[in-house]
Design an enzyme around this catalytic site. Structure first.
Site: not given
Ligand code: ATP
Ligand code: MG
Length: 564
Positions: A40, A265, A275
């Site tokens: 994204e 992850r 982020k």
């Protein structure tokens, strides 16, 4: 060495490769492997994304498949072309190529809209007018069913009409949403009539003001994979619970179904990957931008001096896991050391100088001594370095009153100067006010020059040095880990991750360097002998050299961890 042989032994298939090989055998996807990396564009990529990039591109490459780069750009409020550009640059820099397969979820807005209409026509989606707080309040809990929306039984015609008017911009933000009609009592919260479209009068970085309704990520992601004919949709574990929703949507719309595979992850100690928090560090000026060399971002690591090879090797070494875990930051450092050891020339630089004067060396004499550029790579050849009567050595390499095992310079002791002579310390001169040593007076032995028979004489220590009158200066940025706590995200009472920023993560000193470095260009990498690996920073100019410490020669944190 040990690491290498271990790696070879464990080169068996990881669980994702096992699944893919099964699929290839049974010919589920026509023998094809087609993956994608779907960021994204709401921030810069970090080392966790690098893991995902290496995995997606790596697996496709291994099975002669292809990988798409797709921007999942469904949230116009947080996204920006700045991020799109940086992401492309970083993926390329890591060494991967999406060829002509660059896609944007926003290119699919029309198609996604049609899919929504299909669901409405099947009675599988409805326009709901509950406020978002109301919607959360009626969602229930994992053990208690939710309540059905009063708008749930609207007719297909009414839903079609309202959805069209939503698209036409007749309603304000937040006044209506389109929800999938699944099951408010499902034990999987994701299936409790999730929102699939929302009203947002916002300008999109690609579609401008064409749309005022936007698909939710969960509605765009799976369908985008489907449209691109992705065979294996590899994502992180938190999407495992979304999979039944993705499957439901694909089934109800009636389109091609990719296979989703989840892996754990990457988490790294002494840093974090959120982020949102990384953006906070940038916006609050706690670091100097996204590419600050202390950031776990790919551009930060690049500026710090990391190489794509080291990052790919790191991703390969950690492998893929099915359960969440934390990888030690020192493993990443090990990978960059290993790579830089092979590729970087050695030079001598003194970062905390004290002057050595060779009393028996002729004051006007200058000599050229020869040094090997890289003992790991003979083809890198040799260079000459100027030697003279006055030298700098590191202050830490001298002790007036040394402990037993101190093999460096002290009164009466001998050391070798790298590529030059053996010297003996005779006496020191101190600043009468501060007591600080200002000069170390030594005698050099002319018969011990490198290459001469006496040069093999045994002395315990070898020091690096630079000639005072030949040395050039440079700004040296000594970077260290950004956080001093292993898990900065683990919040103790009243504290947050910002309380654990390492106050010593950047120290700047003036270094004295071999003159050969005068022409070094941004990105050039060197081993400063006995100190560490350094990379020329982008701020560097011909008049003002700037070096970043990429990594120390040894893991200085291992001791620190034991003491904690
Ligand atoms: P957001 O919370 O904004 O969604 P994100 O880190 O998931 O953050 P994306 O841009 O959606 O960011 O990530 C792109 C891809 O990278 C996704 O497929 C995601 O699963 C993967 N990814 C993100 N973080 C990690 C990580 N730490 N380890 C491995 N893969 C990751
Ligand atoms: Mg995400």
């Amino acid at each position: 060495m040990e690491e290498k042989s271990n790696k070879e032994e464990t080169k068996s298939l990881n669980f994702i490769e096992e699944i893919i090989e099964e699929d290839l055998k049974s010919n589920v996807y026509g023998g094809k492997v087609h993956t994608r990396f779907p960021p994204e564009p709401n921030g810069y990529l970090h080392i966790g994304h690098a893991k995902s990039i290496c995995l997606n591109f790596g697996i496709a490459k291994k099975y002669n498949g292809q990988t798409n780069l797709r921007f999942d750009d469904t949230n116009p409020v947080k996204e920006d072309v700045e991020y799109v550009d940086s992401i492309m640059e970083d993926v390329r820099w890591l060494g991967f190529d999406w060829e002509d397969r660059l896609f944007y979820a926003s290119d699919y807005f029309e198609q996604l809209n049609e899919y929504a209409v299909i669901l409405i026509k099947k009675g599988k989606a409805y326009v709901c007018e509950m406020r978002s707080e109301e919607m959360s309040a009626t969602r229930g809990t994992p053990t208690r069913p939710g309540q059905e929306s009063p708008y749930r039984e609207r007719s297909v015609e009414e839903n079609l009409d309202l959805f069209t008017r939503m698209r036409n911009g007749e309603f304000p933000d937040g006044s209506k949403v389109l929800r999938a009609k699944i099951d408010m009592a499902s034990p999987n919260m994701q299936l409790r009539d999730p929102v699939i479209y929302r009203i947002l009068h916002a300008t999109h970085h690609r579609t401008g003001d064409k749309w005022c309704i936007y698909p939710m990520y969960d509605f765009a992601h799976g369908q985008s994979d489907s449209m691109e004919r992705i065979t294996h949709s590899i994502c992180t574990l938190e999407f495992e619970v979304h999979r039944p929703l993705y499957d439901w949507l694909i089934r109800e719309i009636g389109i091609y179904a990719p296979r989703q595979i989840e892996f754990a992850r990457l988490n790294l100690s002494y840093t974090m990957m959120s982020k949102r928090k990384l953006l906070e560090l940038v916006q609050e000026g706690r670091v100097n931008g996204w590419d600050d060399p202390r950031m776990p971002t790919i551009c930060g690591l690049r500026r710090r001096g990391y190489t794509p090879e080291a990052i790919r090797n790191f991703a390969d070494t950690i492998g893929v896991a099915k359960r969440d875990n934390v990888i030690d930051f020192s493993l990443l450092e090990f990978c960059i050391r290993e790579d830089l050891n092979k590729r970087s020339d050695r030079i001598m630089a003194v970062l905390n100088p004290v002057k050595v004067i060779l009393d028996n060396y002729p004051p006007d004499l200058e000599e050229e001594v020869e040094a090997v550029n890289n003992p790991e790579d003979e083809s890198r050849g040799k260079r000459t370095i100027s030697f003279s009567r006055e030298l700098y050595i590191e202050r830490e390499d001298f002790m007036e009153d040394p402990p037993k095992k101190f093999f460096r310079l002290s009164p009466g002791s001998e050391v070798r100067l790298r590529a030059a002579y053996i010297i003996r310390c005779d006496h020191v001169v101190k600043d009468p006010k501060t007591g600080e040593i200002t000069e170390i007076h030594c005698t050099y032995d002319p018969l011990t020059k490198s290459g001469m028979p006496e040069s093999n004489r045994k002395v315990k220590g070898t020091l690096h040095w630079v000639s005072v009158k030949h040395a050039i200066t440079a700004e040296i940025r000594l970077y260290d880990r950004l956080f001093s706590k292993e898990n900065p995200d683990e919040t103790a009472e009243g504290k947050d991750y910002k309380d654990f920023l390492n106050p010593d993560s950047l120290k700047t000193v003036t270094g004295f360097l071999e003159p050969s470095l005068k022409t070094a260009k941004p990105g050039d990498k060197f081993q400063f002998e006995r100190i560490g690996y350094f990379t020329v920073d982008k701020d560097s100019t011909n008049d003002h050299l700037v070096f970043n410490r990429t990594v120390t020669l040894k893991d200085s944190w291992a001791k620190h961890e034991k003491n904690q």
